[in-house]
Enzyme design. Structure first.
Site, PDB file in Angstrom:
ATOM      1  N   GLY A 184       1.378  -1.401  -3.475  1.00  0.00           N
ATOM      2  CA  GLY A 184       1.005  -0.947  -4.826  1.00  0.00           C
ATOM      3  C   GLY A 184       1.505  -1.922  -5.889  1.00  0.00           C
ATOM      4  N   LYS A 185       1.609  -3.198  -5.508  1.00  0.00           N
ATOM      5  CA  LYS A 185       2.110  -4.211  -6.460  1.00  0.00           C
ATOM      6  C   LYS A 185       1.189  -4.314  -7.678  1.00  0.00           C
ATOM      7  CE  LYS A 185       1.885  -7.160  -3.088  1.00  0.00           C
ATOM      8  NZ  LYS A 185       1.671  -6.299  -1.925  1.00  0.00           N
ATOM      9  N   GLY A 186      -0.138  -4.238  -7.418  1.00  0.00           N
ATOM     10  CA  GLY A 186      -1.108  -4.348  -8.510  1.00  0.00           C
ATOM     11  C   GLY A 186      -0.887  -3.253  -9.539  1.00  0.00           C
ATOM     12  N   LYS A 187      -0.698  -2.037  -9.063  1.00  0.00           N
ATOM     13  CA  LYS A 187      -0.470  -0.899  -9.966  1.00  0.00           C
ATOM     14  C   LYS A 187       0.799  -1.124 -10.796  1.00  0.00           C
ATOM     15  CE  LYS A 187       1.164   3.287 -11.106  1.00  0.00           C
ATOM     16  NZ  LYS A 187       1.079   4.697 -11.213  1.00  0.00           N
ATOM     17  N   ARG A 216       0.029 -32.841   4.532  1.00  0.00           N
ATOM     18  CA  ARG A 216      -0.252 -33.814   3.464  1.00  0.00           C
ATOM     19  C   ARG A 216      -1.697 -34.296   3.474  1.00  0.00           C
ATOM     20  NH1 ARG A 216       5.121 -36.332   5.579  1.00  0.00           N
ATOM     21  NH2 ARG A 216       3.927 -35.633   7.386  1.00  0.00           N
ATOM     22  N   THR A 258      -6.659 -12.120   7.540  1.00  0.00           N
ATOM     23  CA  THR A 258      -7.736 -11.632   6.670  1.00  0.00           C
ATOM     24  C   THR A 258      -8.978 -12.511   6.824  1.00  0.00           C
ATOM     25  OG1 THR A 258      -6.940 -13.002   4.854  1.00  0.00           O
ATOM     26  CG2 THR A 258      -6.097 -10.746   4.959  1.00  0.00           C
ATOM     27  N   ASP A 267       0.430  -4.315   0.479  1.00  0.00           N
ATOM     28  CA  ASP A 267      -0.310  -3.136   0.004  1.00  0.00           C
ATOM     29  C   ASP A 267       0.593  -2.002  -0.457  1.00  0.00           C
ATOM     30  OD1 ASP A 267      -2.641  -4.495   0.676  1.00  0.00           O
ATOM     31  OD2 ASP A 267      -2.641  -3.684   2.714  1.00  0.00           O
ATOM     32  N   ALA A 314      -4.674 -11.620  -0.673  1.00  0.00           N
ATOM     33  CA  ALA A 314      -4.156 -10.493  -1.447  1.00  0.00           C
ATOM     34  C   ALA A 314      -5.306  -9.644  -1.968  1.00  0.00           C
ATOM     35  CB  ALA A 314      -3.342 -11.006  -2.632  1.00  0.00           C
ATOM     36  N   GLY A 315      -5.067  -8.348  -2.020  1.00  0.00           N
ATOM     37  CA  GLY A 315      -6.008  -7.438  -2.671  1.00  0.00           C
ATOM     38  C   GLY A 315      -5.175  -6.473  -3.479  1.00  0.00           C
ATOM     39  N   HIS A 316      -5.148  -6.655  -4.797  1.00  0.00           N
ATOM     40  CA  HIS A 316      -4.298  -5.836  -5.661  1.00  0.00           C
ATOM     41  C   HIS A 316      -5.182  -4.932  -6.505  1.00  0.00           C
ATOM     42  CE1 HIS A 316      -0.867  -9.036  -5.408  1.00  0.00           C
ATOM     43  NE2 HIS A 316      -1.215  -8.544  -4.248  1.00  0.00           N
ATOM     44  N   GLN A 376       1.427 -10.001  -0.665  1.00  0.00           N
ATOM     45  CA  GLN A 376       1.910  -9.628   0.672  1.00  0.00           C
ATOM     46  C   GLN A 376       3.266  -8.908   0.558  1.00  0.00           C
ATOM     47  OE1 GLN A 376       0.643 -13.227   0.442  1.00  0.00           O
ATOM     48  NE2 GLN A 376      -1.237 -12.085   0.605  1.00  0.00           N
ATOM     49  N   VAL A 384       3.139   8.270  -8.860  1.00  0.00           N
ATOM     50  CA  VAL A 384       2.629   9.523  -8.288  1.00  0.00           C
ATOM     51  C   VAL A 384       1.100   9.581  -8.319  1.00  0.00           C
ATOM     52  CG1 VAL A 384       4.706  10.908  -8.657  1.00  0.00           C
ATOM     53  CG2 VAL A 384       3.033  10.679 -10.515  1.00  0.00           C
ATOM     54  N   THR A 399     -10.211  -6.431   3.205  1.00  0.00           N
ATOM     55  CA  THR A 399     -11.097  -6.460   4.373  1.00  0.00           C
ATOM     56  C   THR A 399     -11.662  -5.093   4.739  1.00  0.00           C
ATOM     57  OG1 THR A 399      -9.205  -6.172   5.824  1.00  0.00           O
ATOM     58  CG2 THR A 399      -9.884  -8.431   5.383  1.00  0.00           C
TER      59      THR A 399
HETATM   60  P1  GDP Z   1      -1.057  -4.116  -3.422  1.00  0.00           P
HETATM   61  O1  GDP Z   1      -1.739  -5.084  -2.504  1.00  0.00           O
HETATM   62  O2  GDP Z   1       0.410  -4.034  -3.181  1.00  0.00           O
HETATM   63  O3  GDP Z   1      -1.381  -4.344  -4.868  1.00  0.00           O
HETATM   64  O4  GDP Z   1      -1.650  -2.669  -3.034  1.00  0.00           O
HETATM   65  P2  GDP Z   1      -3.200  -2.311  -2.777  1.00  0.00           P
HETATM   66  O5  GDP Z   1      -3.899  -2.275  -4.091  1.00  0.00           O
HETATM   67  O6  GDP Z   1      -3.777  -3.160  -1.706  1.00  0.00           O
HETATM   68  O7  GDP Z   1      -3.057  -0.872  -2.135  1.00  0.00           O
HETATM   69  C1  GDP Z   1      -2.448   0.175  -2.820  1.00  0.00           C
HETATM   70  C2  GDP Z   1      -3.471   1.323  -2.975  1.00  0.00           C
HETATM   71  O8  GDP Z   1      -2.801   2.492  -3.363  1.00  0.00           O
HETATM   72  C3  GDP Z   1      -4.496   1.063  -4.073  1.00  0.00           C
HETATM   73  O9  GDP Z   1      -5.694   1.688  -3.722  1.00  0.00           O
HETATM   74  C4  GDP Z   1      -3.879   1.725  -5.290  1.00  0.00           C
HETATM   75  O10 GDP Z   1      -4.851   2.136  -6.260  1.00  0.00           O
HETATM   76  C5  GDP Z   1      -3.225   2.920  -4.657  1.00  0.00           C
HETATM   77  N1  GDP Z   1      -1.998   3.396  -5.317  1.00  0.00           N
HETATM   78  C6  GDP Z   1      -1.014   2.695  -5.916  1.00  0.00           C
HETATM   79  N2  GDP Z   1      -0.002   3.513  -6.300  1.00  0.00           N
HETATM   80  C7  GDP Z   1      -0.359   4.748  -5.902  1.00  0.00           C
HETATM   81  C8  GDP Z   1       0.279   6.023  -5.970  1.00  0.00           C
HETATM   82  O11 GDP Z   1       1.401   6.181  -6.446  1.00  0.00           O
HETATM   83  N3  GDP Z   1      -0.397   7.095  -5.423  1.00  0.00           N
HETATM   84  C9  GDP Z   1      -1.629   6.957  -4.867  1.00  0.00           C
HETATM   85  N4  GDP Z   1      -2.207   8.043  -4.362  1.00  0.00           N
HETATM   86  N5  GDP Z   1      -2.257   5.780  -4.782  1.00  0.00           N
HETATM   87  C10 GDP Z   1      -1.628   4.682  -5.284  1.00  0.00           C
HETATM   88  P1  IMO Z   2      -1.445  -7.819  -0.531  1.00  0.00           P
HETATM   89  O1  IMO Z   2      -1.018  -8.840  -1.549  1.00  0.00           O
HETATM   90  C1  IMO Z   2      -1.505  -6.563   3.649  1.00  0.00           C
HETATM   91  C2  IMO Z   2      -1.714  -9.759   6.635  1.00  0.00           C
HETATM   92  C3  IMO Z   2      -2.965  -9.825   7.484  1.00  0.00           C
HETATM   93  C4  IMO Z   2      -2.395 -10.396   8.762  1.00  0.00           C
HETATM   94  C5  IMO Z   2      -1.362 -11.390   8.259  1.00  0.00           C
HETATM   95  C6  IMO Z   2      -1.855 -12.825   8.183  1.00  0.00           C
HETATM   96  O2  IMO Z   2      -2.697  -7.087  -0.881  1.00  0.00           O
HETATM   97  O3  IMO Z   2      -0.313  -6.915  -0.213  1.00  0.00           O
HETATM   98  P2  IMO Z   2      -3.441 -14.103   6.480  1.00  0.00           P
HETATM   99  O4  IMO Z   2      -4.884 -13.884   6.148  1.00  0.00           O
HETATM  100  O5  IMO Z   2      -2.526 -14.014   5.309  1.00  0.00           O
HETATM  101  O6  IMO Z   2      -3.211 -15.348   7.288  1.00  0.00           O
HETATM  102  O7  IMO Z   2      -3.081 -12.872   7.469  1.00  0.00           O
HETATM  103  O8  IMO Z   2      -0.992 -10.935   6.966  1.00  0.00           O
HETATM  104  N1  IMO Z   2      -1.940  -9.773   5.173  1.00  0.00           N
HETATM  105  C7  IMO Z   2      -1.827  -8.704   4.390  1.00  0.00           C
HETATM  106  N2  IMO Z   2      -1.571  -7.413   4.689  1.00  0.00           N
HETATM  107  N3  IMO Z   2      -1.629  -6.939   2.357  1.00  0.00           N
HETATM  108  C8  IMO Z   2      -1.843  -8.228   2.038  1.00  0.00           C
HETATM  109  O9  IMO Z   2      -1.833  -8.673   0.770  1.00  0.00           O
HETATM  110  C9  IMO Z   2      -2.001  -9.175   3.076  1.00  0.00           C
HETATM  111  N4  IMO Z   2      -2.251 -10.509   3.116  1.00  0.00           N
HETATM  112  C10 IMO Z   2      -2.199 -10.855   4.405  1.00  0.00           C
HETATM  113  O10 IMO Z   2      -3.522  -8.541   7.670  1.00  0.00           O
HETATM  114  O11 IMO Z   2      -1.705  -9.397   9.470  1.00  0.00           O
HETATM  115 MG    MG Z   3      -3.300  -5.139  -1.126  1.00  0.00          MG
END
Ligand code: GDP
Ligand code: IMO
Ligand code: MG
Length: 439
Positions: A18-21, A145, A131, A16, A42-44, A226, A416, A303
């Site tokens: 901010g990989k998606g961004k 396998r 998750t 989390d 993953a949730g991006h 992750q 930012v 989640t």
């Molecule tokens: P990922 O799993 O690495 O893609 O990250 P997530 O999307 O799960 O969580 C990052 C959260 O931070 C999302 O809600 C983004 O929209 C938000 N985000 C990303 N970059 C920034 C930033 O620079 N500032 C702020 N305030 N939010 C950000």
């Molecule tokens: P993104 O790509 C944050 C965490 C879970 C748990 C552990 C194992 O959005 O960054 P799993 O369901 O993979 O067997 O859970 O890993 N986890 C994450 N935490 N961001 C994620 O993905 C995650 N994917 C799994 O919360 O601790």
């Molecule tokens: Mg995420």
């Protein structure tokens, strides 16, 4: 042949970051964006203007029409969830015809989700906090396998035969160990039939596609899921996910040799968060942790769980540099620190009377580590409209320079705000060829 055209983007903390961004920002100039591990754990999040997209399987390049989006062999794909994800994107006018799935990717099936949840229940207090998406059991079946692969979705009869081979054992495990009633093969076939129709035609040889594109010097982004500390080998085992999340996995998880991976960009937040269980040395249970969660809106994309929050940890950041071979950093969420009276950064840990600078292997030792902080002055200015490093408040620049020095890797960009436009590129960034010139 080294094409010097690929960037691997990986999480450098516990996910989390901010990989998606960052991927969406760079994808404008990308010909191909490819996922290589994980699944819909993953949730991006991608934000532009009023549009917010939460992606789980689909690469964050999908919003650029014309970009080829790939799901690599290292992934576990939930066909039912992927079909829903594609339908939701299509409903919003996003063209998904450029998505391809590796025939070697494994399928995350309904029974994997049940096994994941049942495992967590059995673990009780020792639960991982997964998750609940079936990720661990799907990878376990791959290694045992007895997995079903995406190639098996290319014909109904083929899928039926593979399921018929596998289901009796799965049902025994479900019934005898987990007290679950098991699955009827005909019900499962009916459930998966629409997914086979939709996804079967997307299944192909992703490695071949990638090689062809790389040889034509096309620009390829590898999108990690992750983060380094959730890696099955290098993370805080057993509180990890079940795949290799580090940059080298972009090679094995796509079917490429390592020479095709050029830059490795680590995405890292200006503070630290974690979802699920496991040690987290800089976790802050005081007011500051609560402020970070509220200001940073730190609630899980997948989640909805509140994320655990704390200060920036240079020990894990240096470790992420090492296990990934990071060549640069994308620092996100700097804006979230605006308005904090003071900002802390862990430089090292103290553990059982000794100073620890390197991340320990043993989580028992990690649990005994307390961070040694340096405290920085905060700033009050809203920085979400800043687009140049020099325009940041002095205190923010001091923080960024100290962070770079502690970690030993250069920052290439600073985010930012969540929107793709809210990004500061460093003048000497190696990502220059990936950036659209400002209008
Ligand atoms: P990922 O799993 O690495 O893609 O990250 P997530 O999307 O799960 O969580 C990052 C959260 O931070 C999302 O809600 C983004 O929209 C938000 N985000 C990303 N970059 C920034 C930033 O620079 N500032 C702020 N305030 N939010 C950000
Ligand atoms: P993104 O790509 C944050 C965490 C879970 C748990 C552990 C194992 O959005 O960054 P799993 O369901 O993979 O067997 O859970 O890993 N986890 C994450 N935490 N961001 C994620 O993905 C995650 N994917 C799994 O919360 O601790
Ligand atoms: Mg995420």
């Amino acid at each position: 042949m080294n094409t010097n055209k690929s960037v691997v983007v990986v999480g450098a903390q516990w996910g989390d970051e901010g990989k998606g961004k960052v991927i969406d920002f760079l994808a404008n100039q990308a010909d191909v964006v490819s996922r290589f591990q994980g699944g819909n754990n993953a949730g991006h999040t991608v934000v532009y203007g009023a549009n917010i997209f939460k992606l789980h399987h689909v690469p964050s390049g999908i919003l650029n029409s014309g970009t080829l989006c790939l799901l690599g062999n290292g992934m576990v794909v939930d066909p039912l969830v992927l079909v829903e994800e594609l339908a939701a994107l299509e409903k919003r006018g996003i063209d998904t015809s450029n998505l391809r799935i590796s025939g070697k990717a494994h399928l995350n099936m309904a029974y994997h989700k049940d096994l994941d949840k049942a495992n967590e229940r059995l673990l009780g207090e020792r639960k991982i906090g997964t998750t609940g998406r079936g990720i661990g059991p799907a990878y376990a079946d791959k290694v045992m396998r007895r997995g079903i692969r995406a190639i098996d979705m290319t014909g109904f009869e083929r899928f039926r035969e593979r399921l018929a081979e596998i289901l009796p054992l799965q049902n025994r495990i479900l019934k005898e160990i987990y007290n679950h009633k098991g699955y009827d093969i005909n019900e499962l076939l009916e459930l998966y039939c629409p997914a086979l129709e939709k996804l079967g035609p997307m299944v192909t040889d992703v490695a071949q596609l990638l090689i062809e594109n790389l040889k034509k010097r096309k620009k390829v982004l590898f999108e990690g899921a992750q983060g380094a500390l959730l890696d099955i080998d290098h993370g805080t085992y057993p509180y990890v996910t079940s795949s290799s999340t580090v940059a080298a996995a972009a090679a094995t998880g796509s079917g490429l040799g390592p020479q095709y991976l050029n830059q490795v960009l680590g995405v890292i937040k200006a503070y630290t968060t974690r979802v699920g269980e496991g040690p987290f040395p800089t976790e802050d249970h005081s007011e500051a942790g609560e402020q970070l969660r509220e200001r940073g809106n730190e609630f899980g994309t997948t989640t909805g769980r509140p994320r655990r929050c704390g200060w920036f940890d240079s020990v894990i950041a240096r470790y992420a540099v090492m296990v990934n071979g990071l060549t640069g950093l994308a620092l996100t969420k700097l804006d979230v620190l605006s308005g904090m009276d003071e900002i802390k950064m862990a430089l090292s840990y103290r553990c059982r009377g000794e100073e620890v600078k390197n991340f320990p292997i043993s989580i028992e030792e990690l649990k005994d580590c307390t961070p040694v902080y340096e405290t920085f002055s905060g700033w009050d200015e809203d920085i979400s409209r800043v687009r140049r490093f020099d325009d940041l408040p002095f205190a923010a620049r001091v923080f960024l320079e100290a962070l770079e020095e502690n970690i030993g890797v250069k920052i290439e960009l600073v985010s930012v705000g969540p929107d793709r436009s809210q990004t500061i590129i460093y003048q000497d960034s190696k990502l220059e060829s990936w950036i659209v010139p400002a209008e």
